[in-house]
Motif scaffolding. Sequence first.
Motif, short mmCIF file in Angstrom:
data_model
loop_
_atom_site.label_atom_id
_atom_site.label_comp_id
_atom_site.label_asym_id
_atom_site.label_seq_id
_atom_site.Cartn_x
_atom_site.Cartn_y
_atom_site.Cartn_z
N ASP A 84 0.81 -1.21 0.00
CA ASP A 84 0.00 0.00 0.00
C ASP A 84 0.85 1.27 0.00
N VAL A 85 2.17 1.12 0.01
CA VAL A 85 3.07 2.28 -0.12
C VAL A 85 3.28 2.55 -1.60
N ILE A 86 2.92 3.77 -2.04
CA ILE A 86 2.99 4.08 -3.47
C ILE A 86 4.17 4.96 -3.85
N GLY A 87 4.74 5.68 -2.88
CA GLY A 87 5.81 6.60 -3.24
C GLY A 87 6.76 6.88 -2.11
N ILE A 88 7.97 7.29 -2.48
CA ILE A 88 9.00 7.74 -1.53
C ILE A 88 9.56 9.06 -2.04
N GLY A 89 9.67 10.02 -1.15
CA GLY A 89 10.37 11.26 -1.46
C GLY A 89 11.42 11.50 -0.42
N ILE A 90 12.52 12.12 -0.79
CA ILE A 90 13.56 12.45 0.19
C ILE A 90 13.92 13.93 0.09
N ASP A 91 14.33 14.47 1.21
CA ASP A 91 14.87 15.82 1.22
C ASP A 91 16.19 15.79 1.98
N PHE A 92 17.01 16.79 1.72
CA PHE A 92 18.37 16.78 2.25
C PHE A 92 18.82 18.19 2.60
N ALA A 487 4.25 9.25 -7.67
CA ALA A 487 3.43 8.06 -7.91
C ALA A 487 2.33 8.32 -8.92
N GLY A 488 1.76 9.52 -8.87
CA GLY A 488 0.74 9.90 -9.83
C GLY A 488 -0.67 9.47 -9.44
N VAL A 489 -1.65 10.05 -10.13
CA VAL A 489 -3.05 9.82 -9.83
C VAL A 489 -3.42 8.34 -10.00
N GLU A 490 -2.84 7.72 -11.02
CA GLU A 490 -3.22 6.34 -11.32
C GLU A 490 -2.87 5.37 -10.19
N ALA A 491 -1.87 5.74 -9.39
CA ALA A 491 -1.48 4.87 -8.27
C ALA A 491 -2.15 5.29 -6.96
N GLY A 492 -2.94 6.36 -7.00
CA GLY A 492 -3.58 6.86 -5.78
C GLY A 492 -2.94 8.11 -5.24
N GLY A 493 -2.01 8.70 -6.01
CA GLY A 493 -1.34 9.92 -5.58
C GLY A 493 -1.96 11.15 -6.22
N TYR A 494 -1.10 12.12 -6.62
CA TYR A 494 -1.60 13.40 -7.11
C TYR A 494 -0.90 13.80 -8.40
N ALA A 495 -1.58 14.64 -9.16
CA ALA A 495 -1.02 15.11 -10.42
C ALA A 495 -0.02 16.24 -10.21
#
Length: 555
Positions: A84-92, A487-495
């Motif tokens: 159920d995890v669709i995306g990972i983002g990192i900041d530095f 991840a995008g809308v198709e995966a349950g994320g955002y545009a």
Amino acid sequence: MATKYSIGVDFGTLSGRAVLVDVTNGDEIAQSVYNYSHGVMDERLPDGTELPPDFALQDPADYIRTLKKTIPDVISQAGISPDDVIGIGIDFTACTILPIDAQGVPLCYRSELAGNPHAWVKLWKHHAAQDEANRLNAIAQERGESFLERYGGKISSEWFFPKVWQVLNEAPEVYEQTDRFIEAGDWVVLQLTGNERRNACTAGYKAIWSKSEGYPSKEFFRALDPRLENIVEEKMSTDIYPQGTRAGTLTPEMARELGLSPHVAVAVANVDAHVSVPAATITEPGKMLAIMGTSICHCLISDKQVPVEGICGVVEDGILPGYYGYEAGQAAVGDIFGWFVDNAVPEEYSKEAEARGLTLHQLLEEKAARLRVGESGLLALDWWNGNRSTLVDADLSGLILGMNLNTTPEEVYRALIEATAFGTRVIVEAFRDAGIPIDEFYACGGLPEKNALLMQIYADVINMEIKVSASSQTPALGAAMFGAVAAGVEAGGYATITDAAQAMARVKATSYSPIPENAAIYDKIYQEYKRLYDYFGRGENDVMKRLRQIRAEAK
């Protein structure tokens, strides 16, 4: 339909933290922190090699340990399905760079280079490249380089090219063996995906790149040093990706290590300060965000690009698409308070704090809050780690004026807080003087969560209401938001990141409003601060730099 999640990983100065976020509403389900095993190496390397003054290095292995410890931890805490995890983002934190070979392996992993400081990660607060920064700025000014205007007139010693030039000057063997110099955030994305996807945020703010002009010319680099003429082609990449871009998906090996699906989307890296802007609900001009921790970054977006004194940079699409993103900052804030508590508080305060179950910071905050504005008679300059904005000078140092035999620790503590607030006011005024309005002020980070007195002093000094991000991990939340966009809308994320912000970001119900009588007195004290600021910071008295030189010669 099962709830979908995104993970944001925030790589800070001393630790990395992951936050598991519900994509539908921004709820932070679980978080985990890994304290870097080597922390900040500013005295010696792991093998005992002593470091020169102003070095600040890190071990890239700590970044991988962060991923492998925190990501499985948040999945386990939440008890969710990894699918159920669709995306990972990192900041530095940035500019934080390292030299790697053609396979992406850091040079510090080589046994023959493990004792060479220049083979390791140079952290953002590595200030030993000030000589290179000074020479770069002088040559750029002589040549009339147009890029200077985008960076407030000066390139900082904290940034990419001064640091790389220092490697070339002091360790040419490391420079020669380096296939690419890369931002640590981009390197972590490379480890996650197998793809090198350099992000536009760090390229724009830290490596003098722009969407319209690219990097500075070969002629400029040749004027700096003939050996640097082809640095972009030989040691970097011109393949730059905007924020929110999908860098790829997890490699099968990394997916196994993290306990996730290899289909998880990974966003290109971002800077901790800039990724916080949409996470604090800011998606339009006129609003400044202060990311308050060991240092402060001040970020805002505008529909116009104008020169602003001493900013860290203005980058088209650098924070949010469709806007010019501005960054300014203070090189030490929380670090100053930490220094004071660690080095200048008497034993009886420690005993009192322990007896009452308080930290020293909490005790000093309590005592300092009893003081009236101006009661201490103290005034400080907040340059314990140099001045980032508006003077852009790492050779400046701290100052406390007005002490006498009756001065108490809480008076000094409050004066240091006030000094950092005055430093923020200088930055706010620089933007307004340039014609960029600041109508609202927001804050996030560790300090707003810990120190109510500090927040009230800031509100009084800048004479503005301060709204605080609802998240205690705003950068990680912002990174998770960009992960949802990747991840995008198709995966349950955002545009878009604006869509993600509308659903996932919020501020606290309570805020800090200025107290009129306090603001009036701080106006008077601020005028004295500005006199000291100009006297010691603009060349009328360079005693701080002369003392620094004497110190260097004595070591």
